[in-house]
Design a protein around this motif. Structure first.
Motif, PDB file in Angstrom:
ATOM      1  N   PHE A 106      37.011  25.278  -8.157  1.00  0.00           N
ATOM      2  CA  PHE A 106      38.454  25.260  -7.937  1.00  0.00           C
ATOM      3  C   PHE A 106      39.078  26.374  -8.775  1.00  0.00           C
ATOM      4  O   PHE A 106      38.907  26.405  -9.994  1.00  0.00           O
ATOM      5  CB  PHE A 106      39.048  23.911  -8.343  1.00  0.00           C
ATOM      6  N   LEU A 107      39.792  27.285  -8.129  1.00  0.00           N
ATOM      7  CA  LEU A 107      40.465  28.387  -8.817  1.00  0.00           C
ATOM      8  C   LEU A 107      41.968  28.138  -8.737  1.00  0.00           C
ATOM      9  O   LEU A 107      42.562  28.194  -7.661  1.00  0.00           O
ATOM     10  CB  LEU A 107      40.111  29.727  -8.174  1.00  0.00           C
ATOM     11  N   GLU A 108      42.588  27.833  -9.883  1.00  0.00           N
ATOM     12  CA  GLU A 108      44.014  27.529  -9.933  1.00  0.00           C
ATOM     13  C   GLU A 108      44.764  28.665 -10.611  1.00  0.00           C
ATOM     14  O   GLU A 108      44.284  29.230 -11.603  1.00  0.00           O
ATOM     15  CB  GLU A 108      44.254  26.226 -10.693  1.00  0.00           C
ATOM     16  N   GLY A 109      45.913  28.998 -10.082  1.00  0.00           N
ATOM     17  CA  GLY A 109      46.691  30.069 -10.671  1.00  0.00           C
ATOM     18  C   GLY A 109      48.085  30.109 -10.081  1.00  0.00           C
ATOM     19  O   GLY A 109      48.437  29.327  -9.193  1.00  0.00           O
ATOM     20  N   PRO A 110      48.930  31.042 -10.559  1.00  0.00           N
ATOM     21  CA  PRO A 110      50.297  31.162 -10.046  1.00  0.00           C
ATOM     22  C   PRO A 110      50.293  31.583  -8.587  1.00  0.00           C
ATOM     23  O   PRO A 110      49.296  32.109  -8.090  1.00  0.00           O
ATOM     24  CB  PRO A 110      50.910  32.244 -10.957  1.00  0.00           C
ATOM     25  N   PRO A 111      51.391  31.355  -7.852  1.00  0.00           N
ATOM     26  CA  PRO A 111      51.449  31.727  -6.437  1.00  0.00           C
ATOM     27  C   PRO A 111      51.082  33.183  -6.204  1.00  0.00           C
ATOM     28  O   PRO A 111      51.547  34.070  -6.909  1.00  0.00           O
ATOM     29  CB  PRO A 111      52.918  31.442  -6.066  1.00  0.00           C
ATOM     30  N   GLY A 112      50.229  33.419  -5.211  1.00  0.00           N
ATOM     31  CA  GLY A 112      49.818  34.778  -4.862  1.00  0.00           C
ATOM     32  C   GLY A 112      48.530  35.214  -5.502  1.00  0.00           C
ATOM     33  O   GLY A 112      47.823  36.070  -4.954  1.00  0.00           O
ATOM     34  N   SER A 113      48.169  34.640  -6.660  1.00  0.00           N
ATOM     35  CA  SER A 113      46.954  35.080  -7.344  1.00  0.00           C
ATOM     36  C   SER A 113      45.704  34.671  -6.580  1.00  0.00           C
ATOM     37  O   SER A 113      44.716  35.408  -6.543  1.00  0.00           O
ATOM     38  CB  SER A 113      46.912  34.510  -8.763  1.00  0.00           C
ATOM     39  N   GLY A 114      45.730  33.483  -5.951  1.00  0.00           N
ATOM     40  CA  GLY A 114      44.573  33.035  -5.177  1.00  0.00           C
ATOM     41  C   GLY A 114      44.344  33.917  -3.962  1.00  0.00           C
ATOM     42  O   GLY A 114      43.206  34.275  -3.642  1.00  0.00           O
ATOM     43  N   LYS A 115      45.452  34.276  -3.255  1.00  0.00           N
ATOM     44  CA  LYS A 115      45.331  35.144  -2.086  1.00  0.00           C
ATOM     45  C   LYS A 115      44.759  36.501  -2.480  1.00  0.00           C
ATOM     46  O   LYS A 115      43.886  37.043  -1.796  1.00  0.00           O
ATOM     47  CB  LYS A 115      46.707  35.308  -1.439  1.00  0.00           C
ATOM     48  N   THR A 116      45.242  37.055  -3.591  1.00  0.00           N
ATOM     49  CA  THR A 116      44.733  38.341  -4.055  1.00  0.00           C
ATOM     50  C   THR A 116      43.256  38.254  -4.397  1.00  0.00           C
ATOM     51  O   THR A 116      42.456  39.129  -4.034  1.00  0.00           O
ATOM     52  CB  THR A 116      45.534  38.815  -5.290  1.00  0.00           C
ATOM     53  N   THR A 117      42.851  37.178  -5.077  1.00  0.00           N
ATOM     54  CA  THR A 117      41.442  37.008  -5.444  1.00  0.00           C
ATOM     55  C   THR A 117      40.570  36.853  -4.200  1.00  0.00           C
ATOM     56  O   THR A 117      39.467  37.401  -4.124  1.00  0.00           O
ATOM     57  CB  THR A 117      41.281  35.772  -6.349  1.00  0.00           C
ATOM     58  N   ALA A 118      41.055  36.110  -3.194  1.00  0.00           N
ATOM     59  CA  ALA A 118      40.297  35.957  -1.950  1.00  0.00           C
ATOM     60  C   ALA A 118      40.115  37.310  -1.263  1.00  0.00           C
ATOM     61  O   ALA A 118      39.033  37.618  -0.746  1.00  0.00           O
ATOM     62  CB  ALA A 118      40.994  34.965  -1.026  1.00  0.00           C
ATOM     63  N   ASN A 119      41.170  38.137  -1.253  1.00  0.00           N
ATOM     64  CA  ASN A 119      41.054  39.475  -0.659  1.00  0.00           C
ATOM     65  C   ASN A 119      40.034  40.328  -1.403  1.00  0.00           C
ATOM     66  O   ASN A 119      39.293  41.113  -0.796  1.00  0.00           O
ATOM     67  CB  ASN A 119      42.420  40.167  -0.677  1.00  0.00           C
ATOM     68  N   ILE A 120      39.989  40.170  -2.733  1.00  0.00           N
ATOM     69  CA  ILE A 120      39.019  40.922  -3.529  1.00  0.00           C
ATOM     70  C   ILE A 120      37.595  40.508  -3.157  1.00  0.00           C
ATOM     71  O   ILE A 120      36.708  41.344  -2.972  1.00  0.00           O
ATOM     72  CB  ILE A 120      39.272  40.697  -5.033  1.00  0.00           C
TER      73      ILE A 120
END
Length: 505
Positions: free
Chosen positions: A367-381
């Motif tokens: 589970f990767l928790e973070g502020p809004p937008g950080s998960g989407k950026t990490t998934a793109n990476i």
């Protein structure tokens, strides 16, 4: 315990006020269901003389003889979460409108099994202080019963099995068609803070015509076996079967030959939809539809639909490459991946970890928790790193070479179940759910991007897959507190966090 000391001091130094000021529990016992909400209340007298009394303090605790958890605090009309237990983060709120009428009502959302227990409501005003206790019991009905029947080893006996999940543990009663009670073998598995999985079995004779019913007595859920109608029919080796099998083998051979012919023809046809992989996928042989573009010195590997099953990894990489990041977003993602993310990634206990920690082990959920937008950026990476391989900016920090298939699901726009979304979002409509389950092994990484509970149909399909998965690696990105039930469902998992700000020495 600070709250106990406060009450004692108020009783000692304000005896006249303590007598006048009282708190009474609305109910002594509350019972609610797993995953639902509950509102518990206590009433205080006298009511607030000033609707905005600066001396007002409201505190709710959960406690046992040896442990106290801070559930909610409000001091001078301001919420104080500094001491709040992490289990309640984002799940509790005080109904402040009720305070004017002398009510301290606490709402707990998305109930968990470990929310059960004794709660204390403490209210302090300028008139005095008092507290009362109430008990919450969280239950989970045994809704659906799964039944299974198989031949017992040796003899003419059958093994009948019933299985269901709920809380607390339920006894199971068995009866035959004449309502005669039978003695089952019942076992229960209780993972920490999760539902109890109860399995009950009996042995019966296959030659006796009868009905057998298992009843989970906690809620009355049941399932019935019709014997001998439901007995699995064994395959008999006889001449007729041999003839049928022979014809079947011949038909299969003819079909395979026709498919092979159509495949070879399809690879050469100009009307076939082409999928080009320019070196980022694996190279294939001539038999796997290798062709050359005579108008260009660069060799191009051409895949058509008939080759998709054999080269799914290359197909997925080509699928992701068809949706490149914009020129404005890509530099931001690359800079975030190379400079920010390695310093902001940490465990749930605040310990720093490397980017490689983002890749789950076989059979693990991260589970990767973070502020809004950080998960989407990490998934793109992750997607771009897997697609581009060693040429990507973070390839030295994040090695995804062991991942053969990568499936990402944008959870912000889901409408179907998990497998329907995988097919829709990856243009794999020709795949069945069983075929996708076969692909989701230790060589596959499933990324659930921006997961937030609330779509019951999708949520249930995700929980079912995570409970029955074998070696699939799963990464779930979300904001804190948005998937508590999924957290409770997963046994083999860990949590990572992305800090809001980079803390560097």
């Amino acid at each position: 315990m600070d709250w106990a000391v406060i009450v004692v001091l108020n009783v000692m130094f304000q005896p006249s006020l303590s007598v006048l000021f009282t708190v009474e529990a609305e109910r002594t016992v509350y019972e609610s269901k797993f995953g639902e909400d509950v509102v518990m209340g206590c009433r205080f007298q006298p009511k607030l003389s000033n609707p905005h009394d600066a001396d007002l303090k409201v505190t709710w605790h959960w406690f046992t003889s040896t442990l106290v958890r801070d559930v909610y605090r409000m001091e001078n009309w301001k919420e104080n979460s500094a001491f709040q237990d992490p289990d309640y983060l984002g799940r509790v709120m005080l109904l402040t409108d009720e305070l004017r009428d002398g009510w301290s009502k606490l709402k707990i959302s998305r109930l968990r099994i470990n929310d059960s227990g004794t709660y204390q409501c403490l209210v302090q005003t300028g008139e005095g202080a008092d507290y009362k206790t109430t008990t919450l019991s969280v239950v989970a009905p045994y809704k659906s019963v799964t039944k299974h029947i198989e031949k017992a080893a040796g003899g003419d006996e059958l093994l009948l099995s019933c299985q269901s999940e709920g809380y607390p543990e339920s006894p199971v009663m068995w009866q035959d068609g004449q309502l005669k009670t039978l003695n089952p073998n019942t076992t229960a598995v209780t993972p920490p803070q999760q539902l109890v999985k109860v399995t009950s079995q009996i042995r019966v004779r296959s030659s006796a015509k009868n009905n057998y019913t298992c009843i989970f007595t906690k809620d009355g859920s049941s399932a019935t076996f019709q014997i001998p109608d439901e007995i699995p029919v064994p395959q008999k080796k006889n001449d007729a079967l041999i003839v049928v099998l022979s014809i079947g083998v011949i038909m299969v051979a003819i079909i395979v030959a026709m498919l092979f012919y159509r495949r070879q023809k399809g690879c050469r046809g100009h009307s076939t939809r082409k999928l080009l992989v320019d070196g980022r996928g694996k190279s294939v042989s001539v038999a796997a539809c290798l062709a050359k573009n005579k108008g260009n010195d660069e060799e191009i590997t051409i895949f058509n639909e008939c080759c998709m099953e054999e080269h799914l990894g290359a197909f997925l990489k080509d699928h992701y490459s068809n949706f490149p990041l914009s020129t404005e977003v890509r530099p931001h993602c690359e800079a975030f991946a190379a400079e920010e993310l390695p310093h902001r990634l940490q465990t749930n206990e605040g310990q720093p970890v490397s980017l490689q920690a983002l890749l789950p082990e076989a059979g693990e959920v991260v589970f990767l928790e973070g502020p809004p937008g950080s998960g989407k950026t990490t998934a793109n990476i992750l997607v771009s790193s897997w697609t581009e391989g060693p040429t990507h900016a973070v390839s030295k920090l994040l090695n995804l070479s062991t991942v053969r298939f990568l499936f990402t699901v944008d959870c912000s726009r889901v409408k179907g179940d998990l497998f329907q979304e995988i097919k829709m979002q990856h243009s794999l409509m020709q795949k069945t759910g069983d075929e996708l389950r076969t692909l989701l092994t230790s060589e596959a990484l499933l990324v659930l991007d921006g997961y937030r509970e609330g779509n019951n149909f999708f949520d249930e399909s995700v929980r079912n897959f995570l409970m029955e998965r074998e070696g699939c690696r799963v990464l779930v990105t979300s904001c804190p507190g948005q998937c508590p039930i999924l957290n409770d469902t997963v046994v083999t998992g860990r949590t990572l966090q992305i800090q809001n700000k980079v803390g560097r020495s």
